[in-house]
Scaffold this motif. Sequence first.
Motif, PDB file in Angstrom:
ATOM      1  N   ASP A   9       0.775  -1.000  -0.191  1.00 64.22           N
ATOM      2  CA  ASP A   9       0.168   0.042   0.155  1.00 64.22           C
ATOM      3  C   ASP A   9       0.567   1.314   0.270  1.00 64.22           C
ATOM      4  OD1 ASP A   9       0.827   0.059   2.310  1.00 64.22           O
ATOM      5  OD2 ASP A   9      -0.759   0.738   2.805  1.00 64.22           O
ATOM      6  N   ARG A  10       2.198   1.261  -0.422  1.00 67.83           N
ATOM      7  CA  ARG A  10       3.155   2.321  -0.554  1.00 67.83           C
ATOM      8  C   ARG A  10       2.906   3.254  -1.541  1.00 67.83           C
ATOM      9  NH1 ARG A  10       4.869  -1.728   2.350  1.00 67.83           N
ATOM     10  NH2 ARG A  10       5.335  -1.386   4.060  1.00 67.83           N
ATOM     11  N   VAL A  11       3.402   4.901  -1.972  1.00 65.64           N
ATOM     12  CA  VAL A  11       3.274   5.147  -2.860  1.00 65.64           C
ATOM     13  C   VAL A  11       4.580   6.094  -2.857  1.00 65.64           C
ATOM     14  CG1 VAL A  11       2.318   7.909  -3.687  1.00 65.64           C
ATOM     15  CG2 VAL A  11       0.571   5.572  -2.226  1.00 65.64           C
ATOM     16  N   THR A  46       3.046   3.688  -7.664  1.00 67.79           N
ATOM     17  CA  THR A  46       1.594   3.515  -6.790  1.00 67.79           C
ATOM     18  C   THR A  46       2.423   1.419  -6.156  1.00 67.79           C
ATOM     19  OG1 THR A  46      -0.249   2.922  -8.041  1.00 67.79           O
ATOM     20  CG2 THR A  46      -0.116   5.434  -6.777  1.00 67.79           C
ATOM     21  N   GLY A  49      -1.742  -2.251  -3.716  1.00 68.13           N
ATOM     22  CA  GLY A  49      -3.235  -2.005  -2.608  1.00 68.13           C
ATOM     23  C   GLY A  49      -2.180  -2.718  -1.512  1.00 68.13           C
ATOM     24  N   TYR A  50      -3.732  -3.362  -0.939  1.00 67.25           N
ATOM     25  CA  TYR A  50      -3.630  -4.039  -0.213  1.00 67.25           C
ATOM     26  C   TYR A  50      -4.389  -5.742  -0.084  1.00 67.25           C
ATOM     27  CZ  TYR A  50      -4.031   0.795   2.161  1.00 67.25           C
ATOM     28  OH  TYR A  50      -4.474   1.488   3.071  1.00 67.25           O
ATOM     29  N   LEU A  74      -5.157   1.080  -4.453  1.00 64.94           N
ATOM     30  CA  LEU A  74      -5.042   2.722  -3.810  1.00 64.94           C
ATOM     31  C   LEU A  74      -6.424   3.506  -3.843  1.00 64.94           C
ATOM     32  CD1 LEU A  74      -0.864   2.189  -3.238  1.00 64.94           C
ATOM     33  CD2 LEU A  74      -3.410   1.640  -1.644  1.00 64.94           C
ATOM     34  N   GLN A  75      -6.064   4.291  -3.703  1.00 62.10           N
ATOM     35  CA  GLN A  75      -6.868   5.870  -4.243  1.00 62.10           C
ATOM     36  C   GLN A  75      -6.020   6.104  -4.661  1.00 62.10           C
ATOM     37  OE1 GLN A  75      -8.802   7.468  -0.695  1.00 62.10           O
ATOM     38  NE2 GLN A  75     -10.178   8.904  -2.326  1.00 62.10           N
ATOM     39  N   ALA A  76      -4.274   6.720  -4.283  1.00 62.71           N
ATOM     40  CA  ALA A  76      -3.647   7.877  -4.921  1.00 62.71           C
ATOM     41  C   ALA A  76      -3.366   6.899  -6.767  1.00 62.71           C
ATOM     42  CB  ALA A  76      -1.994   7.540  -4.367  1.00 62.71           C
ATOM     43  N   GLN A 104      -0.405   4.145   2.634  1.00 60.62           N
ATOM     44  CA  GLN A 104      -1.382   5.084   1.937  1.00 60.62           C
ATOM     45  C   GLN A 104      -1.622   5.931   2.979  1.00 60.62           C
ATOM     46  OE1 GLN A 104      -3.482   5.436  -0.999  1.00 60.62           O
ATOM     47  NE2 GLN A 104      -5.236   6.365  -0.442  1.00 60.62           N
TER      48      GLN A 104
END
Length: 116
Positions: A9-11, A46, A49-50, A74-76, A104
């Motif tokens: 979940d990292r950006v 990105t 996600g999770y 993810l939202q980003a 995130q």
Amino acid sequence: MKKLIVVGDRVLIKPTTPNERTESGLYLPPGMQEKEKVQQGYVIKTGPGYALPLPSEDDEAWKPEEEKVKYIPLQAKEGDLAIFLISGSTEVVYQGEKYFIVPQGAILMLEREEEL
């Protein structure tokens, strides 16, 4: 950047250049913006996600094991302007450029160019 893979979940965020002056016209000393608790930058990459846990299916032990992991996205998105907490991020230098790896959950707000 094609070689970099962001996990989970990292950006990956490239910080914007800080303002050298305040709105009233005062010049800020070098490093002043880095002491702020909140910073902004553009999302470069990105993670997927999770990860969702897979249900265990012990009934069909004869089937070959497949690693099909499902993710909550993810939202980003790449190109977004993100405002994030410095305390939750990790600063890295890649090819002479400064970046932040931000989970995130440490992103407070996103600004996205969307056509109406």
